[in-house]
Design an enzyme around this catalytic site. Structure first.
Site, PDB file in Angstrom:
ATOM      1  N   ARG A 183       0.956  -0.930  -0.350  1.00  0.00           N
ATOM      2  CA  ARG A 183       0.224   0.038   0.648  1.00  0.00           C
ATOM      3  C   ARG A 183       0.665   1.470  -0.085  1.00  0.00           C
ATOM      4  NH1 ARG A 183      -3.742  -2.877  -1.805  1.00  0.00           N
ATOM      5  NH2 ARG A 183      -5.338  -3.372  -0.416  1.00  0.00           N
ATOM      6  N   HIS A 214      -0.802  -0.013  -9.838  1.00  0.00           N
ATOM      7  CA  HIS A 214      -1.470  -0.908  -8.794  1.00  0.00           C
ATOM      8  C   HIS A 214      -1.920  -1.714  -9.796  1.00  0.00           C
ATOM      9  CE1 HIS A 214      -3.259  -1.045  -4.664  1.00  0.00           C
ATOM     10  NE2 HIS A 214      -3.156  -2.392  -5.614  1.00  0.00           N
TER      11      HIS A 214
HETATM   12  P1  NDP Z   1      -1.149 -12.166   4.655  1.00  0.00           P
HETATM   13  O1  NDP Z   1      -2.747 -11.512   5.740  1.00  0.00           O
HETATM   14  O2  NDP Z   1      -2.139 -13.533   4.319  1.00  0.00           O
HETATM   15  O3  NDP Z   1      -0.355 -12.005   5.372  1.00  0.00           O
HETATM   16  C1  NDP Z   1       0.072 -10.366   6.153  1.00  0.00           C
HETATM   17  C2  NDP Z   1       1.608 -10.516   6.599  1.00  0.00           C
HETATM   18  O4  NDP Z   1       2.526  -9.495   7.459  1.00  0.00           O
HETATM   19  C3  NDP Z   1       1.657 -11.826   7.395  1.00  0.00           C
HETATM   20  O5  NDP Z   1       2.719 -12.429   7.404  1.00  0.00           O
HETATM   21  C4  NDP Z   1       1.742 -10.718   8.943  1.00  0.00           C
HETATM   22  O6  NDP Z   1       2.256 -11.637  10.102  1.00  0.00           O
HETATM   23  C5  NDP Z   1       2.612 -10.059   8.426  1.00  0.00           C
HETATM   24  N1  NDP Z   1       2.383  -7.918   9.389  1.00  0.00           N
HETATM   25  C6  NDP Z   1       1.162  -8.048   9.808  1.00  0.00           C
HETATM   26  N2  NDP Z   1       1.469  -6.704  10.543  1.00  0.00           N
HETATM   27  C7  NDP Z   1       2.713  -6.947  11.014  1.00  0.00           C
HETATM   28  C8  NDP Z   1       3.678  -6.807  11.464  1.00  0.00           C
HETATM   29  N3  NDP Z   1       2.768  -4.997  12.661  1.00  0.00           N
HETATM   30  N4  NDP Z   1       4.866  -6.454  11.849  1.00  0.00           N
HETATM   31  C9  NDP Z   1       5.233  -7.426  10.923  1.00  0.00           C
HETATM   32  N5  NDP Z   1       4.360  -8.580  10.188  1.00  0.00           N
HETATM   33  C10 NDP Z   1       3.144  -8.282  10.164  1.00  0.00           C
HETATM   34  O7  NDP Z   1      -1.903 -10.863   3.718  1.00  0.00           O
HETATM   35  P2  NDP Z   1      -1.798 -11.199   2.035  1.00  0.00           P
HETATM   36  O8  NDP Z   1       0.173 -12.026   1.852  1.00  0.00           O
HETATM   37  O9  NDP Z   1      -2.524 -11.664   1.364  1.00  0.00           O
HETATM   38  O10 NDP Z   1      -1.687 -10.117   1.054  1.00  0.00           O
HETATM   39  C11 NDP Z   1      -0.453  -8.854   1.730  1.00  0.00           C
HETATM   40  C12 NDP Z   1      -1.043  -7.477   1.399  1.00  0.00           C
HETATM   41  O11 NDP Z   1      -0.869  -7.286   0.289  1.00  0.00           O
HETATM   42  C13 NDP Z   1      -2.327  -6.761   1.669  1.00  0.00           C
HETATM   43  O12 NDP Z   1      -2.795  -6.816   2.359  1.00  0.00           O
HETATM   44  C14 NDP Z   1      -2.708  -5.908   0.367  1.00  0.00           C
HETATM   45  O13 NDP Z   1      -2.057  -4.436   0.825  1.00  0.00           O
HETATM   46  C15 NDP Z   1      -1.268  -5.882  -0.742  1.00  0.00           C
HETATM   47  N6  NDP Z   1      -1.886  -6.681  -1.772  1.00  0.00           N
HETATM   48  C16 NDP Z   1      -1.576  -5.335  -2.894  1.00  0.00           C
HETATM   49  C17 NDP Z   1      -1.468  -6.006  -4.409  1.00  0.00           C
HETATM   50  C18 NDP Z   1      -1.561  -4.609  -5.662  1.00  0.00           C
HETATM   51  O14 NDP Z   1      -1.979  -4.984  -6.401  1.00  0.00           O
HETATM   52  N7  NDP Z   1      -0.855  -3.892  -5.613  1.00  0.00           N
HETATM   53  C19 NDP Z   1      -2.855  -7.499  -4.514  1.00  0.00           C
HETATM   54  C20 NDP Z   1      -2.877  -7.888  -3.611  1.00  0.00           C
HETATM   55  C21 NDP Z   1      -2.382  -7.364  -2.049  1.00  0.00           C
HETATM   56  P3  NDP Z   1       2.034 -12.909  11.029  1.00  0.00           P
HETATM   57  O15 NDP Z   1       1.949 -14.346   9.797  1.00  0.00           O
HETATM   58  O16 NDP Z   1       2.641 -13.195  12.008  1.00  0.00           O
HETATM   59  O17 NDP Z   1       0.111 -12.664  11.238  1.00  0.00           O
HETATM   60  C1  OXD Z   2      -6.193  -5.858  -3.190  1.00  0.00           C
HETATM   61  C2  OXD Z   2      -5.415  -4.940  -4.050  1.00  0.00           C
HETATM   62  O1  OXD Z   2      -5.889  -5.495  -2.497  1.00  0.00           O
HETATM   63  O2  OXD Z   2      -6.094  -4.735  -5.369  1.00  0.00           O
HETATM   64  O3  OXD Z   2      -6.093  -7.139  -3.495  1.00  0.00           O
HETATM   65  O4  OXD Z   2      -4.613  -4.172  -3.636  1.00  0.00           O
END
Ligand code: NDP
Ligand code: OXD
Length: 306
Positions: free
Chosen positions: A221, A269
Site C-alpha cells: 500500500r 497498482h
Molecule cells: P496476509 O494477511 O496473508 O499476510 C500478512 C503478513 O504480514 C503476515 O505474515 C503478518 O504476520 C505480517 N504482518 C502484519 N502486521 C505485521 C506487523 N505489524 N509486523 C510484522 N509483520 C506483520 O496478507 P496477504 O499476503 O494476502 O497480502 C498482503 C498485502 O498485499 C495486502 O494486505 C494488500 O495490502 C497487498 N496487496 C497488494 C496488491 C497489489 O496489486 N498491489 C494485490 C494484493 C494484495 P503474521 O503471519 O505473523 O500474522
Molecule cells: C488487493 C489489491 O488488496 O488489489 O487485493 O490491492
C-alpha cells in the site's frame, strides 16, 4: 439466499453473471440505497450508507486481499469481513517481484539503454550473495514471493509478526527482529497489510538501515511509504532505486516527482490483479461452507487489522 453486490469502480455484470451461474437459485442484485438486508455481500470500497443499511448481514466478501479501506468504515456489528485468500494473486505477485529483482540484479535497464545506443558492452557480473532480499510480510503473498526468490538462489530474509519457518528463507519476527532483518537485506519487498502499526513503516530511519545501494519494491500500500524519505535516500545514494506499484494517492497525481524520477520504476497498482473466475469460485465455496456451519479461511481479525 440474498447476495448483494456493492463494488466501487468495478463492472458489475461479469460478477453478477459469474455468481448467478455458480449459485443458481440465489437472489443476486446490485445494491441500491434502501434495498433489504442481504445474507452476504460482495464488496470493494462500499459507501458508508451501504454498511449502515446492511445491519444483520452475515459476511462481507472483499474482492481484494487488503481490507484497510473497508476497516476504516463503521461495519455492521457481527458481520464477518472475509478477504481474498490468494485466488490467483500469489503467483502474479511472485512474477512481479522476481521480475523487478532480476531486472535490477542483471542490470537489464542499463543493457537496454546501451544496446539502443548501438553499444555492444558487457557489464561485470554481480554476485547474488551480494543482493540479499528481505520480504516484509510472510502471509499468503509474501510466503509465495519468498519461495520464488529462493528458487533463483537469492539469499532471502523474511519478516513477520509471528515466527515462521519457510524453506530457503531466514526468518525474523516482531519488533525485536526488525532492525536485524533490515540490516541483513539490500533489496526490500513490502507485502505487509496496511494497519495502524505498519503505516509509514518505510521511512528514513528504516530504509537507511538497509545495506548501501539498497532497492525498494513496494507492492502493498502507498501509505506504508513516506515518499519524501524515499526521495531523500535516492538523492543521498544510499538507495539505488525503487519499483513502486502503489501510492499514497492513486492515480498518482500529475506532476508528482515519482513520474519522472530516473531511478524509480512505476506500475499502476497492478502487481496482483483480482481474477474474476478464481475469486468467484473462492467466494462461492466459502458461502457454501458458512451455510454448512463450517469455518472458513481469510476471515479478518478487526483488532489486528488484517
Ligand atoms: P496476509 O494477511 O496473508 O499476510 C500478512 C503478513 O504480514 C503476515 O505474515 C503478518 O504476520 C505480517 N504482518 C502484519 N502486521 C505485521 C506487523 N505489524 N509486523 C510484522 N509483520 C506483520 O496478507 P496477504 O499476503 O494476502 O497480502 C498482503 C498485502 O498485499 C495486502 O494486505 C494488500 O495490502 C497487498 N496487496 C497488494 C496488491 C497489489 O496489486 N498491489 C494485490 C494484493 C494484495 P503474521 O503471519 O505473523 O500474522
Ligand atoms: C488487493 C489489491 O488488496 O488489489 O487485493 O490491492
Amino acid at each position: 439466499m440474498k447476495i448483494t453486490f456493492c463494488c466501487t469502480d468495478t463492472k458489475a455484470d461479469p460478477w453478477l453473471q459469474g455468481l448467478a451461474a455458480a449459485l443458481p437459485g440465489a437472489d443476486i442484485t446490485v445494491w441500491q440505497p434502501g434495498a433489504p438486508v442481504a445474507d452476504y455481500a460482495v464488496v470493494w470500497a462500499p459507501p458508508q450508507q451501504f454498511l449502515d443499511e446492511q445491519q444483520g448481514i452475515q459476511a462481507l466478501f472483499n474482492i481484494g486481499a487488503g481490507v484497510d479501506a473497508l476497516l476504516q468504515r463503521r461495519l455492521p456489528p457481527g458481520a464477518r469481513v472475509v478477504r481474498l485468500d490468494d485466488a490467483g494473486m500469489a503467483v502474479q505477485m511472485a512474477e512481479y517481484v522476481c521480475h523487478a529483482v532480476i531486472r535490477h540484479f542483471r542490470e537489464f535497464d542499463q543493457y537496454e539503454a546501451s544496446m539502443r545506443a548501438g553499444q555492444w558492452a558487457y557489464r561485470k557480473p554481480r554476485l547474488r550473495q551480494d543482493l540479499p532480499v528481505g520480504v516484509m510480510g510472510l502471509g499468503v503473498l509474501g510466503e509465495r514471493v519468498a519461495k520464488a526468490l529462493a528458487q533463483f538462489e537469492f539469499p532471502v530474509n523474511g519478516w513477520s509478526r509471528s515466527p515462521k519457518a519457510i524453506d530457503g528463507t531466514r526468518a525474523f519476527s516482531g519488533q525485536d527482529g526488525f532492525n536485524d532483518f533490515l540490516a541483513a537485506s539490500r533489496v526490500l519487498v513490502n507485502l505487509l497489510p496496511l494497519t495502524p502499526e505498519t503505516q509509514d513503516i518505510l521511512n528514513r530511519d528504516t530504509l537507511a538501515r538497509l545495506q548501501p545501494g539498497g532497492y525498494l519494491i513496494n507492492v502493498a500500500r502507498g501509505a506504508h511509504l513516506v515518499e519524501d524519505d524515499l526521495l531523500a535516500l535516492l538523492d543521498s545514494g544510499h538507495l539505488a532505486g525503487a519499483q513502486l506499484d502503489v501510492f499514497r494517492t492513486e492515480p498518482l497525481p500529475v506532476g508528482h516527482p515519482f513520474w519522472s524520477h530516473p531511478r524509480i520504476s512505476l506500475t499502476p497498482h497492478t502487481s496482483a490483479r483480482t481474477l474474476l473466475g478464481e475469486s468467484i469460485a473462492q467466494i462461492v465455496g466459502k458461502i457454501a461452507a458458512l451455510e454448512r456451519g463450517e469455518a472458513i479461511a481469510g476471515v479478518v481479525d478487526p483488532v489486528r487489522g488484517y
